[in-house]
Design a protein around this motif. Structure first.
Motif, PDB file in Angstrom:
ATOM      1  N   TYR A  69       0.808  -1.226   0.000  1.00  0.00           N
ATOM      2  CA  TYR A  69       0.000   0.000   0.000  1.00  0.00           C
ATOM      3  C   TYR A  69       0.840   1.273   0.000  1.00  0.00           C
ATOM      4  O   TYR A  69       0.571   2.216  -0.732  1.00  0.00           O
ATOM      5  CB  TYR A  69      -0.934  -0.010   1.216  1.00  0.00           C
ATOM      6  N   GLY A  70       1.882   1.297   0.829  1.00  0.00           N
ATOM      7  CA  GLY A  70       2.674   2.512   0.992  1.00  0.00           C
ATOM      8  C   GLY A  70       2.815   2.859   2.470  1.00  0.00           C
ATOM      9  O   GLY A  70       2.600   2.016   3.338  1.00  0.00           O
ATOM     10  N   LYS A  71       3.156   4.092   2.770  1.00  0.00           N
ATOM     11  CA  LYS A  71       3.389   4.531   4.153  1.00  0.00           C
ATOM     12  C   LYS A  71       2.158   4.257   5.020  1.00  0.00           C
ATOM     13  O   LYS A  71       1.033   4.593   4.641  1.00  0.00           O
ATOM     14  CB  LYS A  71       3.735   6.011   4.176  1.00  0.00           C
ATOM     15  N   PHE A  72       2.412   3.639   6.202  1.00  0.00           N
ATOM     16  CA  PHE A  72       1.304   3.294   7.095  1.00  0.00           C
ATOM     17  C   PHE A  72       1.836   3.206   8.521  1.00  0.00           C
ATOM     18  O   PHE A  72       2.914   2.643   8.767  1.00  0.00           O
ATOM     19  CB  PHE A  72       0.688   1.958   6.678  1.00  0.00           C
ATOM     20  N   VAL A 102      -9.590  -6.838   7.089  1.00  0.00           N
ATOM     21  CA  VAL A 102      -9.843  -6.201   5.786  1.00  0.00           C
ATOM     22  C   VAL A 102     -10.781  -5.004   5.972  1.00  0.00           C
ATOM     23  O   VAL A 102     -10.562  -3.929   5.401  1.00  0.00           O
ATOM     24  CB  VAL A 102     -10.439  -7.204   4.771  1.00  0.00           C
ATOM     25  N   TYR A 103     -11.816  -5.195   6.800  1.00  0.00           N
ATOM     26  CA  TYR A 103     -12.776  -4.111   7.086  1.00  0.00           C
ATOM     27  C   TYR A 103     -12.068  -2.929   7.758  1.00  0.00           C
ATOM     28  O   TYR A 103     -12.270  -1.770   7.373  1.00  0.00           O
ATOM     29  CB  TYR A 103     -13.894  -4.633   7.985  1.00  0.00           C
ATOM     30  N   GLU A 108      -9.151   2.722   6.858  1.00  0.00           N
ATOM     31  CA  GLU A 108      -7.914   3.510   6.810  1.00  0.00           C
ATOM     32  C   GLU A 108      -7.511   3.798   5.363  1.00  0.00           C
ATOM     33  O   GLU A 108      -6.341   4.000   5.059  1.00  0.00           O
ATOM     34  CB  GLU A 108      -6.784   2.750   7.529  1.00  0.00           C
ATOM     35  N   ASP A 109      -8.507   3.742   4.455  1.00  0.00           N
ATOM     36  CA  ASP A 109      -8.316   4.057   3.030  1.00  0.00           C
ATOM     37  C   ASP A 109      -7.518   3.007   2.255  1.00  0.00           C
ATOM     38  O   ASP A 109      -7.002   3.298   1.162  1.00  0.00           O
ATOM     39  CB  ASP A 109      -7.661   5.434   2.839  1.00  0.00           C
ATOM     40  N   LYS A 114      -6.672  -4.514  -1.983  1.00  0.00           N
ATOM     41  CA  LYS A 114      -5.315  -4.373  -1.438  1.00  0.00           C
ATOM     42  C   LYS A 114      -5.223  -4.967  -0.034  1.00  0.00           C
ATOM     43  O   LYS A 114      -4.230  -5.611   0.324  1.00  0.00           O
ATOM     44  CB  LYS A 114      -4.889  -2.900  -1.415  1.00  0.00           C
ATOM     45  N   GLY A 115      -6.272  -4.759   0.769  1.00  0.00           N
ATOM     46  CA  GLY A 115      -6.307  -5.337   2.111  1.00  0.00           C
ATOM     47  C   GLY A 115      -6.258  -6.863   2.052  1.00  0.00           C
ATOM     48  O   GLY A 115      -5.537  -7.504   2.832  1.00  0.00           O
TER      49      GLY A 115
END
Length: 340
Positions: A69-72, A102-103, A108-109, A114-115
């Motif tokens: 996903y990227g920064k998290f 996943v929910y 968190e966008d 992707k989740g």
């Protein structure tokens, strides 16, 4: 009555029967004395092993999330990991954790596809770690099982075979993915023939979806081989934290003959053998496997007490803490909705 209710009732029944057997055991007549002689420092260390398990679970989830996903935030990953553990602990086959995660990610966008990809990556690497860990420990403790824990042999062999099949399945996913679908379809047809599986088309559609998600995960792992190796190591560390609970319970009871490797090896066999039992928290199977495999290492007067301490920390303490985190998160989400 639907399958979920049957599974929960079965889990409650197994847990109740196990508790009755344990609590009516003559070995517990000296329980007050056992408690007063327990080394609380070592017991606190046993509790801290669960904290280590959660910290590394969050770290693993965060690492995969950053790749996909990227920064998290790590703390968001930790929260999602802990809440997932709560739902996994209260559902058969630990099936409740991933849908909830996943929910939470979607809030968190992180999109649902992707989740799902993040969690499939996590599942595959975790399954590789736990299977390799258990199989290596099984080989190390083969003579122990045959000489001192024969009663647990069928239990352990079933777990060994199932884990071996999982490992073969993972290897096929990486190197011969085209073999997977025909094998699963053959199993489906067999189950349909013996009237266990009725609506075969529904399961075939699910298989197609699952295969697509698995292949995406496999490709992602192949693209990040170094990261996958690091994640495998982190999973092994996480498992070692979890398996170490019994070692500190062992020391808390004043015992010191068995080594750290002895304890975590046998604990991994308990985990391996019980992990495919379809009850919430593998109730019944975990206690039974623990009793049979650890009995040679604990005196007859201590094994039941050790079992109670281990289960209290590894399951009930986990449910309490992860349940509190889940409740607090739920309340905070509700307040945000009201504020909006």
């Amino acid at each position: 009555m639907d399958k979920k209710k049957i599974n929960y009732l079965f889990g409650i029944l197994i847990t109740s029967v196990t508790l009755v057997i344990i609590l009516t055991s003559e070995n517990l007549k000296d329980l007050p004395g056992l408690i007063s002689n327990t080394n609380m420092m070592y017991l606190a260390l046993a509790l801290s092993m669960m904290l280590g398990d959660w910290i590394f679970d969050g770290l693993i989830l965060n690492s995969i999330t950053k790749t996909v996903y990227g920064k998290f935030s790590y703390f968001k990953s930790l929260k999602i990991a802990i809440i997932g553990q709560y739902y996994s602990a209260i559902t058969p086959f630990s099936t409740g954790g991933q849908p909830v995660q996943v929910y939470l990610m979607s809030k968190e966008d992180i999109s649902v596809p992707k989740g799902s990809l993040i969690l499939f990556n996590k599942f595959i690497i975790y399954q590789m770690a736990v299977t390799l860990y258990s199989l290596v420990m099984f080989m190390l403790k083969l003579s122990f099982i045959f000489s001192k824990a024969k009663g647990a042999l069928p239990f352990v062999i079933v777990g060994f075979v199932l884990n071996l099949l999982v490992l073969v399945g993972i290897i096929l996913l990486f190197y011969r993915p085209e073999w997977i679908k025909p094998i699963v379809l053959y199993v489906y047809k067999f189950l349909n023939k013996i009237k266990i599986m009725k609506d075969i088309d529904k399961y075939v559609n699910r298989l197609d979806t699952a295969m697509e998600e698995y292949m995406q995960s496999v490709e992602k792992i192949k693209e990040n081989r170094k990261n996958a190796v690091l994640l495998l190591i982190l999973n092994i560390i996480e498992l070692t934290f979890y398996f170490s609970i019994t070692y500190f319970v062992y020391l808390a009871l004043g015992l010191n003959e068995a080594t750290f490797i002895d304890i975590i090896a046998i604990q991994s066999l308990v985990y391996m053998a019980a992990s495919y039992i379809p009850t919430p928290g593998t109730a019944g199977a975990s206690e039974g496997g623990y009793y049979l495999l650890f009995k040679p290492l604990f005196s007859s007067g201590l094994i039941v007490y050790a079992l109670l301490l281990w289960r209290a920390i590894s399951y009930y303490f986990k449910i309490i803490i992860t349940g509190i985190v889940t409740l607090v998160d739920h309340i905070m989400r509700k307040r945000k909705k009201v504020a909006i």
